[in-house]
Structure formats: structure tokens, C-alpha cells
Design a protein around this motif. Structure first.
Motif, PDB file in Angstrom:
ATOM      1  N   THR A 136      40.748  37.850  38.454  1.00 20.13           N
ATOM      2  CA  THR A 136      41.827  38.832  38.321  1.00 20.13           C
ATOM      3  C   THR A 136      42.944  38.463  39.287  1.00 20.13           C
ATOM      4  O   THR A 136      42.714  37.796  40.301  1.00 20.13           O
ATOM      5  CB  THR A 136      41.358  40.271  38.628  1.00 20.13           C
ATOM      6  N   SER A 137      44.141  38.922  38.959  1.00 15.51           N
ATOM      7  CA  SER A 137      45.295  38.604  39.806  1.00 15.51           C
ATOM      8  C   SER A 137      45.385  39.511  41.020  1.00 15.51           C
ATOM      9  O   SER A 137      46.068  39.191  41.991  1.00 15.51           O
ATOM     10  CB  SER A 137      46.589  38.727  38.992  1.00 15.51           C
ATOM     11  N   ASP A 138      44.696  40.650  41.001  1.00 17.70           N
ATOM     12  CA  ASP A 138      44.770  41.603  42.115  1.00 17.70           C
ATOM     13  C   ASP A 138      43.497  42.440  42.127  1.00 17.70           C
ATOM     14  O   ASP A 138      43.317  43.316  41.281  1.00 17.70           O
ATOM     15  CB  ASP A 138      46.003  42.506  41.957  1.00 17.70           C
ATOM     16  N   ASP A 139      42.639  42.172  43.091  1.00 16.26           N
ATOM     17  CA  ASP A 139      41.364  42.894  43.165  1.00 16.26           C
ATOM     18  C   ASP A 139      41.542  44.372  43.481  1.00 16.26           C
ATOM     19  O   ASP A 139      40.637  45.171  43.236  1.00 16.26           O
ATOM     20  CB  ASP A 139      40.451  42.255  44.214  1.00 16.26           C
ATOM     21  N   ASN A 140      42.688  44.745  44.040  1.00 12.16           N
ATOM     22  CA  ASN A 140      42.928  46.164  44.329  1.00 12.16           C
ATOM     23  C   ASN A 140      43.185  46.951  43.045  1.00 12.16           C
ATOM     24  O   ASN A 140      42.959  48.164  42.996  1.00 12.16           O
ATOM     25  CB  ASN A 140      44.123  46.328  45.275  1.00 12.16           C
ATOM     26  N   LYS A 141      43.652  46.271  42.015  1.00 13.34           N
ATOM     27  CA  LYS A 141      43.934  46.937  40.741  1.00 13.34           C
ATOM     28  C   LYS A 141      42.765  46.813  39.759  1.00 13.34           C
ATOM     29  O   LYS A 141      42.532  47.717  38.958  1.00 13.34           O
ATOM     30  CB  LYS A 141      45.209  46.360  40.121  1.00 13.34           C
ATOM     31  N   GLY A 142      42.075  45.697  39.800  1.00 14.58           N
ATOM     32  CA  GLY A 142      40.935  45.492  38.910  1.00 14.58           C
ATOM     33  C   GLY A 142      40.069  44.358  39.415  1.00 14.58           C
ATOM     34  O   GLY A 142      40.590  43.385  39.971  1.00 14.58           O
ATOM     35  N   TYR A 143      38.756  44.489  39.232  1.00 13.54           N
ATOM     36  CA  TYR A 143      37.845  43.459  39.742  1.00 13.54           C
ATOM     37  C   TYR A 143      36.605  43.381  38.850  1.00 13.54           C
ATOM     38  O   TYR A 143      36.250  44.338  38.148  1.00 13.54           O
ATOM     39  CB  TYR A 143      37.440  43.755  41.183  1.00 13.54           C
ATOM     40  N   PHE A 144      35.972  42.231  38.885  1.00 12.29           N
ATOM     41  CA  PHE A 144      34.725  42.013  38.161  1.00 12.29           C
ATOM     42  C   PHE A 144      33.567  42.106  39.156  1.00 12.29           C
ATOM     43  O   PHE A 144      33.525  41.348  40.120  1.00 12.29           O
ATOM     44  CB  PHE A 144      34.711  40.643  37.487  1.00 12.29           C
ATOM     45  N   ASN A 145      32.652  43.060  38.933  1.00  8.08           N
ATOM     46  CA  ASN A 145      31.436  43.084  39.745  1.00  8.08           C
ATOM     47  C   ASN A 145      30.231  42.619  38.947  1.00  8.08           C
ATOM     48  O   ASN A 145      29.136  42.498  39.471  1.00  8.08           O
ATOM     49  CB  ASN A 145      31.184  44.474  40.337  1.00  8.08           C
ATOM     50  N   LYS A 146      30.453  42.382  37.646  1.00  5.02           N
ATOM     51  CA  LYS A 146      29.471  41.753  36.765  1.00  5.02           C
ATOM     52  C   LYS A 146      30.243  40.844  35.820  1.00  5.02           C
ATOM     53  O   LYS A 146      31.400  41.120  35.502  1.00  5.02           O
ATOM     54  CB  LYS A 146      28.697  42.814  35.974  1.00  5.02           C
ATOM     55  N   PRO A 147      29.646  39.746  35.358  1.00  7.68           N
ATOM     56  CA  PRO A 147      30.359  38.847  34.449  1.00  7.68           C
ATOM     57  C   PRO A 147      30.864  39.577  33.209  1.00  7.68           C
ATOM     58  O   PRO A 147      30.099  40.219  32.491  1.00  7.68           O
ATOM     59  CB  PRO A 147      29.298  37.799  34.080  1.00  7.68           C
ATOM     60  N   GLY A 148      32.172  39.517  32.989  1.00  8.11           N
ATOM     61  CA  GLY A 148      32.767  40.105  31.795  1.00  8.11           C
ATOM     62  C   GLY A 148      33.011  41.592  31.861  1.00  8.11           C
ATOM     63  O   GLY A 148      33.560  42.167  30.913  1.00  8.11           O
ATOM     64  N   ILE A 149      32.659  42.252  32.958  1.00  7.77           N
ATOM     65  CA  ILE A 149      32.844  43.700  33.084  1.00  7.77           C
ATOM     66  C   ILE A 149      33.935  43.966  34.117  1.00  7.77           C
ATOM     67  O   ILE A 149      33.732  43.767  35.318  1.00  7.77           O
ATOM     68  CB  ILE A 149      31.548  44.419  33.487  1.00  7.77           C
ATOM     69  N   LEU A 150      35.097  44.433  33.641  1.00  7.62           N
ATOM     70  CA  LEU A 150      36.215  44.724  34.523  1.00  7.62           C
ATOM     71  C   LEU A 150      36.167  46.183  34.954  1.00  7.62           C
ATOM     72  O   LEU A 150      36.003  47.082  34.126  1.00  7.62           O
ATOM     73  CB  LEU A 150      37.545  44.445  33.808  1.00  7.62           C
ATOM     74  N   THR A 151      36.318  46.421  36.244  1.00  5.62           N
ATOM     75  CA  THR A 151      36.363  47.779  36.791  1.00  5.62           C
ATOM     76  C   THR A 151      37.770  48.068  37.307  1.00  5.62           C
ATOM     77  O   THR A 151      38.347  47.248  38.027  1.00  5.62           O
ATOM     78  CB  THR A 151      35.350  47.951  37.943  1.00  5.62           C
ATOM     79  N   GLY A 152      38.324  49.215  36.925  1.00  9.53           N
ATOM     80  CA  GLY A 152      39.648  49.593  37.395  1.00  9.53           C
ATOM     81  C   GLY A 152      39.623  49.916  38.881  1.00  9.53           C
ATOM     82  O   GLY A 152      38.769  50.673  39.348  1.00  9.53           O
ATOM     83  N   GLY A 153      40.546  49.328  39.628  1.00 10.21           N
ATOM     84  CA  GLY A 153      40.605  49.556  41.070  1.00 10.21           C
ATOM     85  C   GLY A 153      41.360  50.818  41.429  1.00 10.21           C
ATOM     86  O   GLY A 153      41.787  51.585  40.558  1.00 10.21           O
ATOM     87  N   ASN A 154      41.553  51.043  42.726  1.00 14.71           N
ATOM     88  CA  ASN A 154      42.243  52.240  43.189  1.00 14.71           C
ATOM     89  C   ASN A 154      43.749  52.147  42.999  1.00 14.71           C
ATOM     90  O   ASN A 154      44.424  53.163  42.822  1.00 14.71           O
ATOM     91  CB  ASN A 154      41.926  52.499  44.671  1.00 14.71           C
ATOM     92  N   ALA A 155      44.289  50.939  43.064  1.00 12.68           N
ATOM     93  CA  ALA A 155      45.736  50.768  42.897  1.00 12.68           C
ATOM     94  C   ALA A 155      46.080  50.762  41.410  1.00 12.68           C
ATOM     95  O   ALA A 155      45.353  50.189  40.592  1.00 12.68           O
ATOM     96  CB  ALA A 155      46.190  49.467  43.548  1.00 12.68           C
TER      97      ALA A 155
END
Length: 219
Positions: free
Chosen positions: A76-95
Motif C-alpha cells: 500500500t502507498s500509505d499504511d495509515n490509510k490502509g494496510y494488509f495484515n493478511k495476504p489479499g485482505i486490506l484493512t482501512g486505517g485511521n486516516a
């Protein structure tokens, strides 16, 4: 001896075969796992699944599994906005805002997807969660909602559960209509807070004294 040769094959040759196969990838395409996804938006704290398809020089393709792509391959380009904690599963960040996701494997970079991360309400703060108001009088309350990205809003709704006992305006003004207990629900999106209201007997707000006429008769 047979077991040793088999183990040697698994340890040495299988990784080489996988490596050579992976290096033959011409391109990788990622897309939402659900084809019915209307738009690429994701609320903070929520998850969205994506799949990656690998295309080979002979024109064939296949879905790349967790055995092909590890967590480190999903970017991802910005882990504060979105991050992968499992392969292929994107989680929305706080920003909140837009984040770019892609896959990189054996020097091949996939297409890039722009995902809009939308903030969610974390809590509502009300000036008071208990109000005692005499019948016929009013009490003003205020409330603010705090979002996951730190922003705040006062665009909340106010609702009385018993309109015979109290009324409440869009600005949070509570008026006691008759003695009793009621509640006011302060809400925005799916987050709410309850205010308990006790309407007490009416107060004497004014005392008026009127002179009594005096008649004096002549003797």
C-alpha cells in the motif's frame, strides 16, 4: 535412502521449480474478490478482500494463492490509510483519503488500484447525559461526534422517546411538557448516546401582587 532422496528433492528442487515458474509471469492483475463491489471505497476498520491473477507467456492465467504471494508481496502507498495484515485482505486505517494498493512479485508489479478510505464515527460526546428540567422550562444540550481520522462534527440527530413528556429540537433544546422520566437519543450514523431526562414539577417563576381597592365612605 529413498526417504533421504525425497527430502532432498523437496528441499532443493521444489523451490527452484517454483522460482522458475514465478519468474515466467508476464503480468499480474489485482481486483476485488467480489465482482459486485460497486466502488472501491472502504470504511476505516473494515476489511476488503482482493485477488491476484498471474498471466504467463503462453496466454494462460491462474489465481495466485497464499502459497504464491506472501504478506510482503501486497503493498500500500500509505499504511495509515490502509494496510494488509493478511495476504489479499486490506484493512482501512485511521486516516481517511485515497490509498493505492498493488502486488509485487519476482520484479513484476501489478496494476494499481485507488481505494478511498472513509472515516467512521468512533464516539459521541454530549454535554450532559442526565438532565433535570422543570415542567414548562427548557434545557440546552450540545453534542459532537469524533471520527476515526480525528475530525469532529456536530451534525447529530436528537430524538425523544416520549413526546408527551419532553420535546427536543434539532439543536438539542429539551423542554419539559409534563412530569415524568424520558430519554433523548443522540445519534449519527450507527453510533448513539442516551440522555436521561427527569421532568420535575413546575417552578414558581413569577409572583404578582395586586392592590385591593379600599373604599372610604363619608361619615
Amino acid at each position: 535412502m529413498i526417504l533421504s532422496v525425497r527430502n532432498l528433492f523437496l528441499v532443493i528442487f521444489v523451490p527452484i521449480i517454483i522460482l522458475l515458474t514465478g519468474c515466467r509471469l508476464e503480468r499480474i492483475e489485482i481486483r476485488p474478490a467480489s465482482p459486485t463491489t460497486p466502488k472501491l471505497t472502504l470504511s476505516s476498520g473494515n476489511e476488503q478482500a482482493f485477488v491476484a491473477v498471474g498471466y504467463l507467456p503462453d496466454g494462460s492465467s491462474r489465481v495466485l494463492t497464499d502459497a504464491d504471494l506472501t504478506l510482503n508481496n501486497w503493498k500500500t502507498s500509505d499504511d495509515n490509510k490502509g494496510y494488509f495484515n493478511k495476504p489479499g485482505i486490506l484493512t482501512g486505517g485511521n486516516a481517511s483519503g485515497e490509498v493505492v494498493i498493488f502486488v509485487r512479485k519476482f520484479g513484476v508489479t501489478s496494476n494499481k488500484l485507488n481505494i478511498t478510505i472513509e472515516p467512521v464515527v468512533k464516539e459521541i460526546n454530549v454535554s450532559s447525559t442526565y438532565v433535570s428540567v422543570p415542567k414548562g422550562l427548557t434545557q440546552n444540550l450540545s453534542a459532537t461526534a469524533t471520527y476515526s481520522d480525528g475530525s469532529v462534527s456536530d451534525s447529530v440527530s436528537w430524538t425523544s422517546n416520549d413526546k408527551d413528556i419532553i420535546s427536543v429540537s434539532e439543536a438539542g433544546e429539551i423542554k419539559g411538557l409534563q412530569e415524568g422520566e424520558a430519554t433523548v437519543t443522540v445519534q449519527i450514523d450507527n453510533v448513539r448516546k442516551i440522555v436521561n431526562v427527569d421532568v420535575t414539577p413546575a417552578l414558581i417563576t413569577k409572583i404578582e401582587v395586586k392592590p385591593i381597592p379600599v373604599i372610604i365612605e363619608d361619615a
